[in-house]
Design a protein around this motif. Structure first.
Motif, mmCIF file in Angstrom:
data_model
loop_
_atom_site.group_PDB
_atom_site.id
_atom_site.type_symbol
_atom_site.label_atom_id
_atom_site.label_comp_id
_atom_site.label_asym_id
_atom_site.label_seq_id
_atom_site.Cartn_x
_atom_site.Cartn_y
_atom_site.Cartn_z
ATOM 1 N N LYS A 172 0.753 -1.379 0.010
ATOM 2 C CA LYS A 172 0.039 -0.078 0.013
ATOM 3 C C LYS A 172 0.948 1.275 0.042
ATOM 4 N N GLY A 173 1.992 1.008 0.399
ATOM 5 C CA GLY A 173 2.887 2.392 0.356
ATOM 6 C C GLY A 173 3.904 2.447 -0.901
ATOM 7 N N LEU A 174 3.681 1.577 -1.866
ATOM 8 C CA LEU A 174 4.619 1.677 -2.886
ATOM 9 C C LEU A 174 4.062 2.764 -3.941
ATOM 10 N N PRO A 175 4.790 3.288 -4.667
ATOM 11 C CA PRO A 175 4.500 4.077 -5.929
ATOM 12 C C PRO A 175 3.625 3.648 -6.508
ATOM 13 N N ALA A 176 2.716 4.390 -7.361
ATOM 14 C CA ALA A 176 1.523 3.913 -8.118
ATOM 15 C C ALA A 176 2.190 3.350 -9.350
ATOM 16 N N MET A 177 1.572 2.140 -9.938
ATOM 17 C CA MET A 177 2.011 1.651 -11.186
ATOM 18 C C MET A 177 0.652 1.684 -12.092
ATOM 19 N N GLU A 178 0.875 2.934 -12.918
ATOM 20 C CA GLU A 178 -0.185 3.205 -13.830
ATOM 21 C C GLU A 178 0.146 3.747 -15.112
ATOM 22 N N ARG A 179 -0.739 3.672 -16.011
ATOM 23 C CA ARG A 179 -0.571 4.481 -17.497
ATOM 24 C C ARG A 179 -1.773 5.152 -17.767
ATOM 25 N N GLY A 180 -1.871 6.190 -17.719
ATOM 26 C CA GLY A 180 -3.203 6.913 -18.040
ATOM 27 C C GLY A 180 -4.184 6.602 -17.004
ATOM 28 N N SER A 181 -5.371 5.939 -17.369
ATOM 29 C CA SER A 181 -6.374 5.548 -16.482
ATOM 30 C C SER A 181 -6.531 4.116 -16.360
ATOM 31 N N THR A 182 -5.306 3.521 -16.436
ATOM 32 C CA THR A 182 -5.100 2.042 -16.044
ATOM 33 C C THR A 182 -4.150 1.866 -14.678
ATOM 34 N N ARG A 249 7.307 0.865 -13.905
ATOM 35 C CA ARG A 249 6.988 2.620 -14.071
ATOM 36 C C ARG A 249 8.069 3.112 -14.988
ATOM 37 N N GLU A 250 9.372 2.580 -15.232
ATOM 38 C CA GLU A 250 9.928 2.972 -16.367
ATOM 39 C C GLU A 250 9.630 2.539 -17.958
ATOM 40 N N ASP A 251 8.760 1.386 -17.817
ATOM 41 C CA ASP A 251 8.300 0.901 -19.322
ATOM 42 C C ASP A 251 6.925 0.475 -18.965
ATOM 43 N N SER A 252 6.148 1.395 -19.375
ATOM 44 C CA SER A 252 4.502 1.230 -18.990
ATOM 45 C C SER A 252 3.872 0.007 -19.981
ATOM 46 N N ARG A 253 4.408 -0.523 -20.999
ATOM 47 C CA ARG A 253 4.187 -1.671 -21.575
ATOM 48 C C ARG A 253 4.078 -2.893 -20.722
ATOM 49 N N LEU A 254 4.945 -2.751 -19.500
ATOM 50 C CA LEU A 254 4.887 -3.853 -18.592
ATOM 51 C C LEU A 254 3.740 -3.654 -17.699
ATOM 52 N N LEU A 255 2.867 -2.932 -17.748
ATOM 53 C CA LEU A 255 1.628 -2.706 -16.929
ATOM 54 C C LEU A 255 0.676 -3.712 -17.309
ATOM 55 N N ASP A 256 1.045 -4.850 -17.049
ATOM 56 C CA ASP A 256 0.309 -6.264 -17.746
ATOM 57 C C ASP A 256 -0.051 -7.062 -16.598
ATOM 58 N N SER A 257 -1.005 -7.583 -16.087
ATOM 59 C CA SER A 257 -1.467 -8.330 -15.054
ATOM 60 C C SER A 257 -0.772 -9.584 -15.164
ATOM 61 N N PHE A 258 -0.870 -10.139 -16.290
ATOM 62 C CA PHE A 258 -0.433 -11.573 -16.547
ATOM 63 C C PHE A 258 1.000 -11.616 -16.552
ATOM 64 N N TRP A 259 1.837 -10.504 -17.186
ATOM 65 C CA TRP A 259 3.247 -10.487 -16.934
ATOM 66 C C TRP A 259 3.831 -10.529 -15.556
ATOM 67 N N ILE A 260 3.089 -9.522 -14.925
ATOM 68 C CA ILE A 260 3.438 -9.236 -13.333
ATOM 69 C C ILE A 260 3.212 -10.572 -12.645
ATOM 70 N N ALA A 261 2.131 -11.273 -12.863
ATOM 71 C CA ALA A 261 1.991 -12.515 -11.934
ATOM 72 C C ALA A 261 3.010 -13.544 -12.286
ATOM 73 N N GLU A 262 3.579 -13.529 -13.628
ATOM 74 C CA GLU A 262 4.591 -14.643 -13.871
ATOM 75 C C GLU A 262 5.750 -14.176 -13.085
ATOM 76 N N GLN A 263 6.006 -13.043 -12.970
ATOM 77 C CA GLN A 263 7.528 -12.893 -12.205
ATOM 78 C C GLN A 263 7.909 -13.743 -10.934
ATOM 79 N N ASP A 264 8.965 -14.480 -10.804
ATOM 80 C CA ASP A 264 9.030 -15.483 -9.843
ATOM 81 C C ASP A 264 10.478 -15.401 -9.570
ATOM 82 N N SER A 265 11.131 -14.292 -9.191
ATOM 83 C CA SER A 265 12.634 -14.125 -9.122
ATOM 84 C C SER A 265 12.965 -14.730 -7.717
ATOM 85 N N LEU A 266 12.059 -14.577 -6.744
ATOM 86 C CA LEU A 266 12.498 -15.047 -5.171
ATOM 87 C C LEU A 266 12.682 -16.678 -5.195
ATOM 88 N N ARG A 267 12.069 -17.298 -6.359
ATOM 89 C CA ARG A 267 12.109 -18.559 -6.519
ATOM 90 C C ARG A 267 13.438 -19.108 -7.659
#
Length: 288
Positions: A172-182, A249-267
């Motif tokens: 809840k304290g992170l900077p917003a991830m947004e692109r326009g009204s998304t 935030r530096e590449d708004s094309r990555l504002l993709d729910s499926f791409w974010i949910a696939e990120q698994d770097s901690l494993r």
């Protein structure tokens, strides 16, 4: 995400084949998220969860699901798993019938190995990677598609075990991830049965129709982002999440729910510093 794949087991022969048709195997189709970061990673995790009992994995995922899967990856909430039925079976998969799937994961029970083949046009069934499992289920690689940037091991950052509430407060304290009204809305965190932490988030999109903003899209994801082992390194988890926000935030094309949910770097990686996670995520984005 509908990337069809197959889960299979060799029925005879030995050795590591370079092509999917070199050794006989049997298997079932898996329709949803069959990519290496999806189903591929789940199969590695599943072997580890059953402490190396590959027979149990084959029995559950192949023998007890003869008509295939829409999704074998449990999610929090009511949509646990989704099997095909005899009335609505998935397509047949076999060494000479691979055209309807993009990846094939084949277990070698005797060698304690999992081979991954790509049947995308251009790859034509070639083997991309293999992992071997110890008697207790640990794989010799953390992922079937490990990137060079992920092959890093940094000193641990031990701390007090991360709770679901503490993770929720960070989000809840992170900077917003947004692109326009998304934008991304962090909804809640939950402890899973294996003591990992899942993050539920939504991608929400609005459009101005002239009379005000109208809701046009909502995508909700349950992201199993934090394995139980990483909870003992809360600063590592925070570095990963903050790096994700930075890269999106530096590449708004990555504002993709499926791409974010696939990120698994901690494993997938032994990285612990924010800069290392940022390099990994940029490399993942470039490959995707």
């Amino acid at each position: 995400m509908s990337t069809p794949a197959a889960i299979a087991v060799y029925t005879s022969g030995s050795g590591v084949p370079e092509h999917v048709s070199e050794r006989p195997w049997r298997g079932v189709e898996h329709f949803r998220n069959g990519s290496p970061t999806g189903l591929g990673q789940h199969l590695l995790n599943r072997v580890q969860q059953v402490k190396g009992d590959l027979q149990a994995v084959v029995r559950e995922l192949i023998d007890e699901a003869p008509w295939g899967w829409t999704n074998c990856m449990p999610q929090p909430g009511p949509t646990a798993v989704e099997r095909h039925t005899e009335e609505d079976p998935g397509p047949r998969v076999a060494p000479d019938e691979t055209g309807l799937v993009a990846y094939i994961y084949v277990f070698d029970l005797e060698a304690r190995r999992l081979d991954m083949f790509s049947t995308y046009v251009g790859d034509d069934g070639k083997r991309l990677s293999s992992v071997r499992f110890s008697p207790t289920g640990t794989s010799d690689l953390p992922a079937l598609d490990l990137l060079p940037e992920e092959a890093v091991i940094e000193p641990p950052l031990p701390g007090e075990e991360l709770s679901p509430q503490a993770l929720q407060d960070w989000l809840k304290g992170l900077p917003a991830m947004e692109r326009g009204s998304t934008f991304i809305d962090w909804v809640e965190t939950e402890e899973c049965p294996d003591r990992s932490l899942s993050i539920k988030f939504r991608l929400v999109a609005f459009e101005d129709d002239g009379d005000g903003d109208v809701l046009t899209r909502v995508e909700e994801q349950d992201w199993n982002a934090v394995p139980s082992s990483a909870r003992l390194e809360p600063e590592r988890v925070r570095n990963f999440i903050e790096a994700l926000v930075e890269v999106v935030r530096e590449d708004s094309r990555l504002l993709d729910s499926f791409w974010i949910a696939e990120q698994d770097s901690l494993r997938r990686s032994g990285a612990r510093q924010r800069e290392s996670f940022a390099r990994i995520l940029r490399a993942q984005a470039a490959r995707d």
